[in-house]
Write an enzyme that holds these catalytic residues in place. Sequence first.
Site, PDB file in Angstrom:
ATOM      1  N   CYS A 106       0.853  -1.201   0.000  1.00  0.00           N
ATOM      2  CA  CYS A 106       0.000   0.000   0.000  1.00  0.00           C
ATOM      3  C   CYS A 106       0.879   1.238   0.000  1.00  0.00           C
ATOM      4  O   CYS A 106       1.767   1.379   0.827  1.00  0.00           O
ATOM      5  CB  CYS A 106      -0.928  -0.009   1.211  1.00  0.00           C
ATOM      6  N   CYS A 109      -0.271   4.358   0.406  1.00  0.00           N
ATOM      7  CA  CYS A 109      -0.931   5.496   1.039  1.00  0.00           C
ATOM      8  C   CYS A 109      -0.044   6.085   2.136  1.00  0.00           C
ATOM      9  O   CYS A 109       0.946   5.489   2.544  1.00  0.00           O
ATOM     10  CB  CYS A 109      -2.304   5.102   1.589  1.00  0.00           C
ATOM     11  N   CYS A 142      -0.598   4.153   6.248  1.00  0.00           N
ATOM     12  CA  CYS A 142      -0.108   2.850   6.717  1.00  0.00           C
ATOM     13  C   CYS A 142       1.320   2.968   7.244  1.00  0.00           C
ATOM     14  O   CYS A 142       2.117   3.732   6.717  1.00  0.00           O
ATOM     15  CB  CYS A 142      -0.107   1.833   5.575  1.00  0.00           C
TER      16      CYS A 142
HETATM   17 ZN    ZN Z   1      -2.236   2.265   3.188  1.00  0.00          ZN
END
Ligand code: ZN
Length: 194
Positions: free
Chosen positions: A51, A53, A56
């Site tokens: 991920c 983003c 996280c």
């Molecule tokens: Zn994430």
Amino acid sequence: MYSKIPSIHPLIDNGITKGDPNFSGGKLYCHCPSKKVEVTLASNIAHNHACGCSKCWKPKGALFSVVGVIPVDKVFITANGDKLYVVDPSAAIQRNACKECGVHLFGRIVKDHPFKGLDFVHVELSDSKGWQEPQFAAFVSSIIEQGFNPTGVKEIREKLKKEGLQPYDVLSPTLMDLIATYTGQKSGKLPSKL
Ligand SMILES: [Zn+2]
Ligand SMILES: [Zn+2]
């Protein structure tokens, strides 16, 4: 562009090791040298993915996190839980982190949400082997927002594909369909039983 591609994640950079479909869980530990927060997971995880983003937890130097889900009732804080705090109580996913080392032990959804009932975990915090391997890469373009030069993203996508991870700029179609189904059922446009 790069002589060496920047680290995506230590579990991905040098090739992915497949998990064991019969694996039944293990313990996660924070990075403190002593009095580690310990979380016990009573099953394997699902939908494990890279991920990009900004929310996280990522290991130092990595562009991506690796994060999977597990039912809430399979997650137990088994030591030093007093060191946990919620990073952002207003976020949809409440990331429970160690206040000393900063590692996120689990992300829990407490409000109405398509993924309520599932916790988000990073199994690299475990010393057991057999966890489901990453299946795809999500929120790839988000690394740009965090300072990654956009001209290098093509190479990152190519590396992800080479390691068997289809890159997406949101979640995978399976998870996006789950979210849309939940939204459609909530608004009444879809029947509650399909
Ligand atoms: Zn994430
Ligand atoms: Zn810690």
